[in-house]
Design a protein around this motif. Sequence first.
Motif, PDB file in Angstrom:
ATOM      1  N   UNK A 473      -3.475  11.298  16.060  1.00 10.43           N
ATOM      2  CA  UNK A 473      -4.478  10.421  16.681  1.00 10.43           C
ATOM      3  C   UNK A 473      -5.330   9.753  15.604  1.00 10.43           C
ATOM      4  N   UNK A 474      -4.655   9.106  14.664  1.00  9.71           N
ATOM      5  CA  UNK A 474      -5.343   8.460  13.552  1.00  9.71           C
ATOM      6  C   UNK A 474      -4.561   7.217  13.147  1.00  9.71           C
ATOM      7  N   UNK A 475      -5.297   6.230  12.649  1.00 10.80           N
ATOM      8  CA  UNK A 475      -4.682   5.020  12.113  1.00 10.80           C
ATOM      9  C   UNK A 475      -4.882   4.967  10.601  1.00 10.80           C
ATOM     10  N   UNK A 476      -3.803   4.741   9.883  1.00 11.20           N
ATOM     11  CA  UNK A 476      -3.846   4.522   8.440  1.00 11.20           C
ATOM     12  C   UNK A 476      -3.609   3.040   8.165  1.00 11.20           C
ATOM     13  N   UNK A 477      -4.095   2.581   7.021  1.00 13.60           N
ATOM     14  CA  UNK A 477      -3.872   1.180   6.630  1.00 13.60           C
ATOM     15  C   UNK A 477      -3.317   1.124   5.214  1.00 13.60           C
ATOM     16  N   UNK A 478      -2.235   0.380   5.053  1.00  9.04           N
ATOM     17  CA  UNK A 478      -1.668   0.107   3.736  1.00  9.04           C
ATOM     18  C   UNK A 478      -1.984  -1.337   3.390  1.00  9.04           C
ATOM     19  N   UNK A 479      -2.613  -1.534   2.237  1.00 14.96           N
ATOM     20  CA  UNK A 479      -3.021  -2.874   1.823  1.00 14.96           C
ATOM     21  C   UNK A 479      -2.547  -3.147   0.407  1.00 14.96           C
ATOM     22  N   UNK A 480      -2.521  -4.422   0.047  1.00 13.71           N
ATOM     23  CA  UNK A 480      -2.140  -4.832  -1.300  1.00 13.71           C
ATOM     24  C   UNK A 480      -3.363  -4.865  -2.190  1.00 13.71           C
ATOM     25  N   UNK A 481      -3.164  -4.467  -3.440  1.00 12.68           N
ATOM     26  CA  UNK A 481      -4.226  -4.540  -4.447  1.00 12.68           C
ATOM     27  C   UNK A 481      -3.575  -4.902  -5.773  1.00 12.68           C
ATOM     28  N   UNK A 482      -3.583  -6.205  -6.101  1.00 16.92           N
ATOM     29  CA  UNK A 482      -2.873  -6.655  -7.288  1.00 16.92           C
ATOM     30  C   UNK A 482      -1.387  -6.416  -7.117  1.00 16.92           C
ATOM     31  N   UNK A 483      -0.782  -5.710  -8.078  1.00 15.68           N
ATOM     32  CA  UNK A 483       0.647  -5.411  -7.971  1.00 15.68           C
ATOM     33  C   UNK A 483       0.882  -3.992  -7.462  1.00 15.68           C
ATOM     34  N   UNK A 484      -0.104  -3.439  -6.767  1.00 11.51           N
ATOM     35  CA  UNK A 484       0.009  -2.097  -6.212  1.00 11.51           C
ATOM     36  C   UNK A 484      -0.278  -2.109  -4.718  1.00 11.51           C
ATOM     37  N   UNK A 485       0.020  -0.978  -4.080  1.00 14.25           N
ATOM     38  CA  UNK A 485      -0.333  -0.748  -2.689  1.00 14.25           C
ATOM     39  C   UNK A 485      -1.360   0.372  -2.617  1.00 14.25           C
ATOM     40  N   UNK A 486      -2.268   0.284  -1.643  1.00 21.05           N
ATOM     41  CA  UNK A 486      -3.297   1.294  -1.449  1.00 21.05           C
ATOM     42  C   UNK A 486      -3.208   1.828  -0.023  1.00 21.05           C
ATOM     43  N   UNK A 487      -3.415   3.137   0.130  1.00 25.55           N
ATOM     44  CA  UNK A 487      -3.461   3.770   1.440  1.00 25.55           C
ATOM     45  C   UNK A 487      -4.895   4.132   1.763  1.00 25.55           C
TER      46      UNK A 487
END
Length: 545
Positions: A473-487
């Motif tokens: 019962x949780x939402x995670x977000x993956x986003x771009x940060x430069x040439x990396x990904x962040x969780x």
Amino acid sequence: MARLITLTLAASLASSALSAQSPEARVDSIFIQQRGNDRAGCAVGVVRAGKPIFEKGYGMADISQGLAITPNSIFHVASVSKQFAGMSLVLLAQAGKVSLDDDVRKYLPDFPSYGKTITIRHFLNHTSGVRDQWNLLMSAGWRLGDDLVSEQDVVEIVNRQKELNFEPGTYWNYSNTGFTLAGLIVKKVTGQTLRQFADSALFKPLGMTRTHFHDDNLHIVPGRTRGHSFRNGEWKETNPNYSNAGATSLFTTVVDLARWQEQLHKGIVGGRSAIEMLATPAVLANGDTLSYALGISRGSYRGAPTLAHSGGDPGYSSYLLHFTRTGSGVAVLCNSSGTTNPGMLAARTADVFLADELGPQPAVPAQVSGAAVASHVGLYFSDSTEGRGAIAVEGDGAGWKVGNNTIRLRVSGTDGKFLLGNGPGSITLLPGGKVLYRSGNGEATTYRKVEEWKPTAAERAAMVGRYYSPELDVTWEISASGDSLMLKRPKYPASKLEPIFKEAFFTVNGLGFTILPVRKGGKITGITAGSGRVIKVAFDRVAAR
């Protein structure tokens, strides 16, 4: 939440200067890092043939109040608690109230049905496949030590799970969940909480007057220590925030644990048959016999058979070491986490007081050269456990590297098989670029060699999005940060996603998650996330808003 600690030869090496001192002076030297009125510390207790011969405190029970640790100081002992929950079920089995091979749903009808029978024994020896409560809660955004975790919180998240880590009885993976639920079985059968039952059936008969399962976080306990951690150059008060018991939350002293050592030796409550039941090791479906029994682990130290368990929670660490032939042993209870190795302290203390009961130091196996594994150097991944490791060469020696920790490989006497440190864990090189890892506990895991990978901008962009897990019962977000990904997940700082191999990522800080994409029709429609004690939790991609 704690992990098992293997006692190594290094732990027991004492200098000739120390051996010339009195036993107490030698132990004072062993605990030199815990001594002082400006730091957290430890209490140590030693028994011979079940009778106490040495008890002492080092450091401060409460730094803020200037209260020193004594042998009667009360500690939260984390997973050392498990053997007491295990013994509670053993006593109920002896009385005919339960069978350890009963289906747990007989007592917990709301527990999920996975189409497989899970028994009380599976709960108590970590072979149930049920996902670990702490890893589930942290995945859902809980912060252990900050957020209060009640028994109901554990039950609710566990009852939402749709999958097991593995088929019951086929593998071993440490799961605190089984012990919390075992406590609920005690309540279902007896009408008493685990705290109440253990008080009447165990602690009072054994004279353990300063011991209880602390199932109410607000309950005031005179004489308790405060937990601590050392961060950024200073001590911080750090305490568990639990109102649940079974997997953890036992409060006790080294004085009371001396009485427990006598129980392990003589079976004062339940007789020797109860101790034998408690210490019966797990046997997997493939016939492999493990070291872990029912909340306690079988092993050996300097040739002497042992029962032992470690414990670790926010602000606390502990170790109970019992020698089964003689009834002797050592308990080390510390009110700090991340700074002390109580297992090593217990072993070195045993070297001082119980040397005449122990065998000689075994010879250290020769180190494996880098040349012996040169063609096998590289990264390996287990699809079944989502574990990763690497065969590496550092200097002129070979090692098995997990994260930043490298375990030296040593000669086993069998071609292609190498001991991890001094054993008994090992890795064996298999055909086809595979490695068979066998832990010190005895369970085996196959790893395959994988190639490191650097995703393209398009491959990174394909992962960006929001993902929801009904099980957490949780939402995670993956986003771009430069040439990396962040969780990003609730209540925690964003974590960088480090590529492992093709379309597999790992978070480089925090709990540590293995993230794998789920595809349908060529498009990423979700991810799975695992964190060691929790494997492949499903997340569905949320439509962009």
